[in-house]
Write a protein that holds these residues in place. Structure first.
Motif, PDB file in Angstrom:
ATOM      1  N   VAL A 162     -38.353  50.152  24.597  1.00  0.00           N
ATOM      2  CA  VAL A 162     -37.662  51.440  24.554  1.00  0.00           C
ATOM      3  C   VAL A 162     -38.567  52.436  23.840  1.00  0.00           C
ATOM      4  O   VAL A 162     -39.533  52.053  23.184  1.00  0.00           O
ATOM      5  N   CYS A 182     -29.006  50.058  23.583  1.00  0.00           N
ATOM      6  CA  CYS A 182     -29.118  48.885  24.448  1.00  0.00           C
ATOM      7  C   CYS A 182     -28.283  47.726  23.901  1.00  0.00           C
ATOM      8  O   CYS A 182     -27.602  47.025  24.654  1.00  0.00           O
ATOM      9  N   ALA A 209     -33.789  44.601  23.677  1.00  0.00           N
ATOM     10  CA  ALA A 209     -34.754  45.700  23.697  1.00  0.00           C
ATOM     11  C   ALA A 209     -35.752  45.495  22.572  1.00  0.00           C
ATOM     12  O   ALA A 209     -35.513  44.696  21.660  1.00  0.00           O
ATOM     13  N   TYR A 228     -24.991  46.047  25.708  1.00  0.00           N
ATOM     14  CA  TYR A 228     -24.891  44.610  25.991  1.00  0.00           C
ATOM     15  C   TYR A 228     -23.582  44.053  25.432  1.00  0.00           C
ATOM     16  O   TYR A 228     -22.915  43.249  26.084  1.00  0.00           O
TER      17      TYR A 228
END
Length: 160
Positions: free
Chosen positions: A144, A153, A94, A157
């Motif tokens: 974002v 994010c 991100a 992940y």
């Protein structure tokens, strides 16, 4: 790290915590004190290296070791740092557009002019063991709306 923060014109790109906060972290530092990283839970913070460190590429080695100790995510300005982190296996997941309202203390737009006219994005990166030795793709990672979303994010992940 404090010495580097005062001498290096690019030091504003790395956040320096106060001593009490560092006491709560796991610190990896060379014997000469000229390179290191800190682990704040699963987050890698405060990577630094002096040019005169007696251990060339120490920061790269410490980043890889930090992942072995549980470091899974980090964030940084889109300057030279994402390249360093990509080598250790971190991938951009991100990014957040620069905001003058949140510029770090001591930020010099001219010093960082090569990076989006001194206004680099914040890149949120997560560890992927299959990407050790990887290369950073500038601009990678979805935008974002705020910092907390970028952290989420990276955590998401890492949970896969």
């Amino acid at each position: 790290m404090l010495e580097l923060a005062h001498k290096n014109p690019h030091a504003a790109s790395v956040y320096v915590y106060d001593e009490d906060e560092y006491r709560q972290m796991r610190l990896l530092v060379t014997d000469d004190g000229k390179a290191g990283v800190a682990l704040k839970g699963d987050e890698i913070v405060s990577a630094f290296a002096h040019k005169d460190c007696v251990h060339p590429r120490a920061a790269r080695a410490m980043l890889r070791h930090a992942t072995a100790l549980g470091g899974r995510r980090l964030d940084c300005f889109d300057t030279v740092l994402p390249d360093l982190y990509a080598d250790a296996g971190f991938v951009p997941v991100a990014r957040l557009r620069w905001s003058d309202d949140y510029a770090p203390d001591g930020w010099d737009y001219d010093t960082f002019h090569a990076f989006n006219n001194g206004r680099p994005d914040v890149v949120f990166m997560a560890y992927d063991r299959g990407r050790v030795g990887g290369k950073y793709a500038p601009g990678a990672g979805a935008y974002v709306d705020d910092y907390d979303e970028g952290i989420a994010c990276a955590k998401e992940y890492c949970s896969h």
